[in-house]
Design an enzyme around this catalytic site. Structure first.
Site, PDB file in Angstrom:
ATOM      1  N   LYS A 240       0.663   4.973   8.383  1.00  0.00           N
ATOM      2  CA  LYS A 240       1.219   5.362   7.093  1.00  0.00           C
ATOM      3  C   LYS A 240       0.130   5.489   6.051  1.00  0.00           C
ATOM      4  O   LYS A 240       0.072   6.464   5.291  1.00  0.00           O
ATOM      5  CB  LYS A 240       2.277   4.338   6.680  1.00  0.00           C
ATOM      6  CG  LYS A 240       2.825   4.502   5.268  1.00  0.00           C
ATOM      7  CD  LYS A 240       2.163   3.559   4.269  1.00  0.00           C
ATOM      8  CE  LYS A 240       2.402   2.103   4.581  1.00  0.00           C
ATOM      9  NZ  LYS A 240       1.812   1.197   3.567  1.00  0.00           N
TER      10      LYS A 240
ATOM     11  N   THR B 182       0.870  -1.174   0.000  1.00  0.00           N
ATOM     12  CA  THR B 182       0.000   0.000   0.000  1.00  0.00           C
ATOM     13  C   THR B 182       0.902   1.218   0.000  1.00  0.00           C
ATOM     14  O   THR B 182       1.664   1.447   0.938  1.00  0.00           O
ATOM     15  CB  THR B 182      -0.923   0.009   1.218  1.00  0.00           C
ATOM     16  OG1 THR B 182      -1.766  -1.140   1.166  1.00  0.00           O
ATOM     17  CG2 THR B 182      -1.787   1.267   1.242  1.00  0.00           C
TER      18      THR B 182
ATOM     19  N   LYS C 267      -7.142   1.351  -3.010  1.00  0.00           N
ATOM     20  CA  LYS C 267      -6.752   0.908  -1.667  1.00  0.00           C
ATOM     21  C   LYS C 267      -6.951   2.033  -0.652  1.00  0.00           C
ATOM     22  O   LYS C 267      -7.317   1.789   0.503  1.00  0.00           O
ATOM     23  CB  LYS C 267      -5.300   0.433  -1.655  1.00  0.00           C
ATOM     24  CG  LYS C 267      -4.818  -0.076  -0.292  1.00  0.00           C
ATOM     25  CD  LYS C 267      -5.664  -1.235   0.239  1.00  0.00           C
ATOM     26  CE  LYS C 267      -5.289  -1.625   1.672  1.00  0.00           C
ATOM     27  NZ  LYS C 267      -3.976  -2.271   1.777  1.00  0.00           N
TER      28      LYS C 267
END
Length: 313
Positions: free
Chosen positions: A245, A102, A177
């Site tokens: 993150k 990701t 995502k």
């Protein structure tokens, strides 16, 4: 180019909680597998099963026809792909690079363009499903890049996941995502608050879960992560540090588009509180600790008569 166990060598970079399981499925399918990880010890299980160790990403690129990466952060992706000793610089002509980390949508676009300039294929294909999905090969895979390359990669994707969708051009997988992580961020807050409310109301959380886990509020975190929360099992299936993150990427990407995400910002602030108190190497279900601590503090400050009333309710 055709991908098959008889003709294709696959490189796999990043053999952590999810990556090791994913690479294992490719080994089980009969592919020759070359692996690299910053810590070799994390790859030992694969090496004992027949995988071959490479000392650098460049060494992987020189051997493999298809390379899958599953690492931690966008800076890792950038270094592995675009560095002087990276995959794009050393990949075989016509090789297929698949980043399943990701990461940043804009970085995915940069990798695609750099790869294309060298006659190399590139897909961004982040996944959802956590450690369970990785182990069971039931991951959701969201893919960005050329459709021809998406079709070419099907033998690899089919070994790793079940819900595999080509979302559009380079970067589209990462944008998708981010949609997943945006929805998950608020959901994690919601399931923790539901359990905190249940406990404050004097209910048995497991019984509450039995009722709401299959109703309109049903969700993957409610069904899979709340039982871990209630059992104080905070082992990582998906690390807090990686979720932080992801939320940072989502917020920054949204700001580029002039969009505010107050739900994600709230979730990020709660996870930052968790990380400050307990560290960021636990699973995302550890968000429950923030609420459990608040409940414990409430019990110590609430008048005794009120506590007794709740316990007898």
């Amino acid at each position: 180019m055709e991908i098959s166990p008889n003709t294709t060598c696959i490189g796999f970079i990043g053999t952590g909680v999810m990556g090791a399981a994913m690479a294992g499925h490719l080994l089980d399918a009969g592919y020759r597998l070359v692996v690299y990880n910053r810590s070799r010890s994390r790859a030992e299980g694969l090496l004992t099963r027949g995988a071959v160790w490479a000392n650098t990403p460049a060494a992987v690129a020189q051997e493999a026809d298809v390379i899958v990466t599953m690492v931690g952060y966008p800076q890792d992706v950038e270094s592995i792909y675009l560095g002087a000793d990276g995959l794009v610089a050393h990949a075989k002509p016509g090789a297929l690079l698949i980043d399943m980390t990701t990461s940043s949508p804009r970085l995915a676009m940069r990798i695609y363009e750099a790869a294309k300039a060298r006659g190399v294929r590139a897909l961004d294909a982040p996944v959802s499903g956590g450690d369970v999905g990785a182990r069971q090969a039931t991951l959701t895979i969201m893919v960005g890049g050329d459709e021809a390359d998406f079709l070419l990669a099907q033998p690899v994707f089919s070994r790793l996941g079940k819900n595999i969708v080509h979302q559009g051009p380079a970067g589209a997988g990462q944008y998708t995502k981010m949609c997943n992580q945006i929805a998950l961020a608020s959901t994690m807050v919601g399931v923790c608050e539901a359990m905190a409310y249940a406990i404050r109301a004097g209910l048995e959380p497991k019984k509450v879960l039995a009722s709401i886990g299959t109703g309109a509020a049903a969700s993957w975190p409610l069904q899979n992560l709340v039982p871990r929360m209630l059992a104080s099992d905070f082992a990582p299936g998906f690390y807090v540090k990686h979720f932080l993150k992801d939320m940072a990427i989502a917020i920054a990407s949204a700001e580029e588009m002039g969009l505010r995400l107050p739900g994600v910002q709230l979730a990020k602030s709660l996870y930052e509180r968790l990380a400050a108190a307990y560290g960021d190497d636990m699973g995302t279900q550890a968000l429950w600790l923030v609420y459990r601590d608040a409940e414990t503090k409430a019990d110590t400050t609430r008048p005794a008569a009120e506590q007794g009333g709740r316990e007898g309710s």
